[in-house]
Enzyme design. Structure first.
Site, PDB file in Angstrom:
ATOM      1  N   ARG A   5      -1.478  -4.679   4.669  1.00 32.84           N
ATOM      2  CA  ARG A   5      -1.841  -3.312   4.813  1.00 32.84           C
ATOM      3  C   ARG A   5      -1.026  -2.273   4.006  1.00 32.84           C
ATOM      4  O   ARG A   5      -1.448  -1.431   3.172  1.00 32.84           O
ATOM      5  CB  ARG A   5      -2.056  -2.782   6.010  1.00 32.84           C
ATOM      6  CG  ARG A   5      -3.144  -3.376   6.716  1.00 32.84           C
ATOM      7  CD  ARG A   5      -3.301  -3.249   8.411  1.00 32.84           C
ATOM      8  NE  ARG A   5      -3.468  -1.571   8.482  1.00 32.84           N
ATOM      9  CZ  ARG A   5      -2.410  -0.764   8.889  1.00 32.84           C
ATOM     10  NH1 ARG A   5      -1.397  -1.303   9.408  1.00 32.84           N
ATOM     11  NH2 ARG A   5      -2.632   0.621   9.014  1.00 32.84           N
TER      12      ARG A   5
ATOM     13  N   GLY B 153      -2.054 -14.170   5.460  1.00 33.82           N
ATOM     14  CA  GLY B 153      -1.616 -13.275   6.128  1.00 33.82           C
ATOM     15  C   GLY B 153      -2.236 -11.977   5.449  1.00 33.82           C
ATOM     16  O   GLY B 153      -1.640 -10.879   5.605  1.00 33.82           O
ATOM     17  N   ALA B 154      -3.542 -12.133   4.935  1.00 32.40           N
ATOM     18  CA  ALA B 154      -4.166 -10.946   4.099  1.00 32.40           C
ATOM     19  C   ALA B 154      -4.635  -9.747   4.922  1.00 32.40           C
ATOM     20  O   ALA B 154      -4.809  -8.551   4.659  1.00 32.40           O
ATOM     21  CB  ALA B 154      -5.076 -11.479   3.306  1.00 32.40           C
ATOM     22  N   THR B 155      -4.641 -10.064   6.226  1.00 35.34           N
ATOM     23  CA  THR B 155      -5.098  -8.784   7.407  1.00 35.34           C
ATOM     24  C   THR B 155      -3.748  -8.360   8.247  1.00 35.34           C
ATOM     25  O   THR B 155      -3.968  -7.854   9.197  1.00 35.34           O
ATOM     26  CB  THR B 155      -6.074  -9.285   8.089  1.00 35.34           C
ATOM     27  OG1 THR B 155      -5.704 -10.504   9.026  1.00 35.34           O
ATOM     28  CG2 THR B 155      -7.479  -9.802   7.513  1.00 35.34           C
TER      29      THR B 155
ATOM     30  N   ASP C 292       0.329  -6.642   8.881  1.00 30.40           N
ATOM     31  CA  ASP C 292       0.628  -5.465   8.432  1.00 30.40           C
ATOM     32  C   ASP C 292       1.361  -5.225   7.071  1.00 30.40           C
ATOM     33  O   ASP C 292       1.332  -3.980   6.591  1.00 30.40           O
ATOM     34  CB  ASP C 292       1.764  -4.964   9.534  1.00 30.40           C
ATOM     35  CG  ASP C 292       2.405  -3.534   9.713  1.00 30.40           C
ATOM     36  OD1 ASP C 292       1.315  -2.501   9.617  1.00 30.40           O
ATOM     37  OD2 ASP C 292       3.421  -3.373   9.344  1.00 30.40           O
TER      38      ASP C 292
ATOM     39  N   LYS D 150      13.495  -3.410  -5.775  1.00 30.55           N
ATOM     40  CA  LYS D 150      14.156  -1.864  -5.625  1.00 30.55           C
ATOM     41  C   LYS D 150      14.549  -1.809  -7.257  1.00 30.55           C
ATOM     42  O   LYS D 150      15.455  -2.522  -7.643  1.00 30.55           O
ATOM     43  CB  LYS D 150      14.907  -1.681  -4.516  1.00 30.55           C
ATOM     44  CG  LYS D 150      14.229  -1.851  -3.084  1.00 30.55           C
ATOM     45  CD  LYS D 150      15.413  -1.445  -2.134  1.00 30.55           C
ATOM     46  CE  LYS D 150      14.516  -1.556  -0.453  1.00 30.55           C
ATOM     47  NZ  LYS D 150      13.390  -0.557  -0.435  1.00 30.55           N
TER      48      LYS D 150
ATOM     49  N   LYS E 294      19.961  -0.998  14.048  1.00 32.56           N
ATOM     50  CA  LYS E 294      18.826  -0.124  14.624  1.00 32.56           C
ATOM     51  C   LYS E 294      19.422   1.097  15.379  1.00 32.56           C
ATOM     52  O   LYS E 294      20.422   0.823  15.847  1.00 32.56           O
ATOM     53  CB  LYS E 294      17.736  -0.992  15.229  1.00 32.56           C
ATOM     54  CG  LYS E 294      17.042  -2.184  14.135  1.00 32.56           C
ATOM     55  CD  LYS E 294      16.012  -2.738  15.142  1.00 32.56           C
ATOM     56  CE  LYS E 294      15.107  -3.719  14.003  1.00 32.56           C
ATOM     57  NZ  LYS E 294      14.270  -2.750  12.923  1.00 32.56           N
TER      58      LYS E 294
ATOM     59  N   HIS F 211      19.154  -9.528   2.539  1.00 31.61           N
ATOM     60  CA  HIS F 211      19.319  -8.246   1.902  1.00 31.61           C
ATOM     61  C   HIS F 211      20.611  -7.963   1.577  1.00 31.61           C
ATOM     62  O   HIS F 211      21.060  -7.843   0.315  1.00 31.61           O
ATOM     63  CB  HIS F 211      18.586  -7.181   2.545  1.00 31.61           C
ATOM     64  CG  HIS F 211      17.129  -7.401   2.880  1.00 31.61           C
ATOM     65  ND1 HIS F 211      16.187  -8.033   2.359  1.00 31.61           N
ATOM     66  CD2 HIS F 211      16.645  -6.811   3.942  1.00 31.61           C
ATOM     67  CE1 HIS F 211      15.343  -8.042   2.807  1.00 31.61           C
ATOM     68  NE2 HIS F 211      15.278  -7.395   3.868  1.00 31.61           N
TER      69      HIS F 211
END
Length: 482
Positions: A20, A13-15, A17, A179, A331, A237
Site C-alpha cells: 500500500r 504480499g500484494a495486499t 502495508d 535512497k 525507537k 541498514h
C-alpha cells in the site's frame, strides 16, 4: 531477460502495508514516467480472497491515500490499474502454485518476483515456485527482509533460494541502498579528489552512524518483539552504511566490484566486547510534546527486547586501524534522523593560539532523512580588525540535495529498486556473502547478551537513549552529534 513487452512482475504480499505505502505508489510512478514497458503485467498475490477488480479497487484506494495530489492523473491512474491482476495463494501450500502459474501464463519471456513474506514461508514459497515451473532462467527474484533471524536461519533460506535460482537471479533488498543520499556516498567519495585522500585513519578521528525514530511499535508488535533493534536495523541498514563509508575504491561502478569491496569491510569488523555496546528499552516519556507509554505498556506484556542499541565498532584493516565507528539506533528517541558524521582530526598546530584563536576539528554530516544534505563544518575568521584577538568560528558549507536538484523528481527508494529488479541491475542489492558476514558479526553480539551480563537499560521516551550510550563516546573524549 528476454523481450520485456510480454514479461510480468509478481508481487507477493500484494495486499499488505508495504504494498500500500511503497510498492504500488512506486510502480505507479514508474508507469507514469514511461519507465516500464507498456506490456508489463503486474500480478499481485496474497492469502486473502480477491478478484482482479477487488485488487484494482485496493490499489486505487492506496494510491489515493499515498500519492500527492499533483500526481493523481485519472487517465494515467486508469491505465496503471488496467495492468493489475490478482491470484489468491496460500504460500504454505505448494499445491496452490499451479493456479498461480496458470494465471501468469507463459513466463518464458521474463518474470520478476518481489517476495515479501515471513521467514517461515520462504522455503515453501521457493519450493512452490520451483514445482510450478516459475524458477526458470528468465526469472529474477527480489527478497525483502527479514532473511532469517540469525546466521543459521539465513543460510537455510539462502540455500533454499539457491536450490532454485542462480546468484545472478537473486536480488536481496535493503531499501536504504535505494535512497538517493546513500548512493551519493559513492559519488562524494569517488568523484571528488578533495575527499578520498583524507578518508583514512591518518585524518579521520571517528565516524558516527545514527538511525533514530520517534515512533514506537506502530502495529509491528509481534515482529518487533521477536526481532529487536539489533536485528531490525543494525544487521542490515546500518552495516550497509558502514560498508559504503569504509570500503576501498571499487574498480568500476558495477555490482561485482562494489559488492566485493563491501564484503571485505564486513569481514574485517572486529568482534565487539561487552564494554563496547549498550542495549536499552524505552519507558514512558514525552515525544513531540505529548506523553507516550513505555515499550512494555505498548506491547501489553513483559519483555526484555531492546528498542535501542549503541555499539563501538572497529574495522581491522590498514585504512581504518584505530578509528572507532559509533553506531546507534532506537525507537522513541528525541528526533527522527538518519545520518553519518565523519569527524576529522584536529590540525597538528594552531597558529592562531597566540592571538586567542580557538579551533574545532572539521566535521562532515551526511543527512539521509528527513532532510537530504551534505554539510561540511569548517573554521573561518569572524570579520573585524582583530585588535582584541582573532575570533574563529565554525561555519557550514552546505550542499542541500533537495535544493541543488530542485528540478529533478525526488524518488522513493523502492522506485529505483523495483526498476532495477525488472531490468536485472544488481548493484544496489545485497549479495549472499555480505548477508552472512553481517549475521556472523551480529550473532557474536547476541552471544554476549545471551551470557546474561548485558541488561536492557531503561531510557525515557523522547531522550537520546540510556546514559550508558552517552558514556560510550564520552569515556573516549568524544560526544554524539545531538
Amino acid at each position: 531477460m528476454a523481450d520485456s513487452s510480454c514479461s510480468a512482475l509478481l508481487l507477493f504480499g500484494a495486499t499488505g502495508d508495504l504494498s500500500r505505502r511503497m510498492l504500488l505508489p512506486s510502480l505507479y510512478a514508474l508507469h507514469e514516467d514511461g519507465l516500464i514497458d507498456s506490456g508489463l503485467r503486474i500480478v499481485g498475490t496474497a492469502r486473502s480472497e480477491h478478484t482482479d477488480a477487488d485488487f484494482r479497487d485496493f490499489a486505487h484506494a492506496a494510491l489515493d491515500e499515498f500519492l500527492p495530489e499533483d500526481r493523481k492523473d485519472e487517465t494515467k491512474l486508469a491505465s496503471f490499474l488496467a495492468r493489475l491482476e490478482y491470484q489468491t495463494l496460500d504460500a504454505s501450500n505448494v499445491d496452490g502454485f499451479a493456479d498461480l502459474a496458470t494465471k501468469l501464463g507463459d513466463t518464458s519471456c521474463g518474470l520478476s518476483i518481489f517476495l515479501s513474506t515471513a521467514p517461515a514461508l520462504f522455503e515453501p514459497t521457493i519450493e512452490g515456485l520451483r514445482r510450478a515451473g516459475l524458477a526458470h532462467d528468465n526469472v529474477r527474484i527480489g527478497l525483502e527482509k527479514p532473511l532469517g533471524n540469525d546466521l543459521a536461519s539465513s543460510r537455510r533460506i539462502n540455500d533454499a533460494v539457491a536450490g532454485a535460482f542462480a546468484e545472478d537471479q537473486i536480488f536481496r533488498i535493503d531499501h536504504y541502498l535505494g535512497k538517493e543520499t546513500v548512493q551519493n556516498l559513492m559519488a562524494l567519495r569517488f568523484a571528488n579528489m578533495m575527499f578520498e585522500p583524507q578518508w583514512n585513519a591518518g585524518n579521520i578521528d571517528h565516524v558516527q552512524i545514527t538511525v533514530s525514530e520517534t515512533v514506537g511499535l506502530e502495529g509491528r508488535k509481534g515482529f518487533y518483539d521477536d526481532t529487536g533493534a539489533l536485528r531490525d536495523m543494525v544487521q542490515n541498514h546500518m552495516l550497509q552504511l558502514l560498508a559504503l563509508i569504509a570500503m576501498e575504491p571499487p574498480r568500476d561502478f558495477d555490482a561485482t566490484s562494489i559488492r566485493d569491496e563491501k564484503v571485505k569491510v564486513l569481514r574485517a569488523l572486529r568482534t565487539v566486547k561487552a564494554e563496547e555496546m549498550v542495549r536499552g528499552q524505552y519507558r514512558a516519556g514525552a515525544v513531540k510534546g505529548g506523553g507516550v507509554a513505555g515499550y512494555q505498556e505498548d506491547l501489553g506484556e513483559p519483555s526484555d527486547t531492546e528498542t535501542f542499541v549503541a555499539i563501538k565498532a572497529h574495522v581491522d584493516n590498514w585504512r581504518w586501524q584505530g578509528v572507532p565507528f559509533y553506531l546507534r539506533t532506537g525507537k522513541r528517541l528525541a528526533e527522527r534522523r538518519s545520518e553519518i558524521v565523519v569527524q576529522f582530526k584536529q590540525v597538528p598546530h594552531n597558529i592562531f593560539s597566540g592571538r586567542g584563536g580557538k579551533l574545532q576539528a572539521n566535521r562532515m554530516v551526511i543527512r539521509l532523512q528527513p532532510e537530504e544534505y551534505v554539510r561540511l563544518q569548517v573554521m573561518a575568521k569572524e570579520p573585524g580588525l582583530d585588535r582584541g584577538g582573532v575570533v574563529l568560528r565554525e561555519v557550514n558549507l552546505d550542499l542541500s540535495l533537495t535544493q541543488a536538484f530542485a528540478e529533478a523528481r525526488r524518488r522513493i527508494a523502492y522506485e529505483r529498486l523495483l526498476l532495477d529488479l525488472i531490468e536485472g541491475e544488481q548493484t544496489l542489492f545485497v549479495r549472499r556473502d555480505e548477508v552472512e558476514a553481517q549475521w556472523r558479526w551480529v550473532d557474536a553480539i547476541r552471544a554476549v547478551w545471551a551470557g546474561g551480563d548485558m541488561e536492557c537499560k531503561p531510557y525515557a521516551a523522547g531522550s537520546w537513549g540510556p546514559n550508558a550510550a552517552i558514556a560510550l563516546t564520552e569515556r573516549d573524549g568524544r560526544s554524539w552529534n545531538d
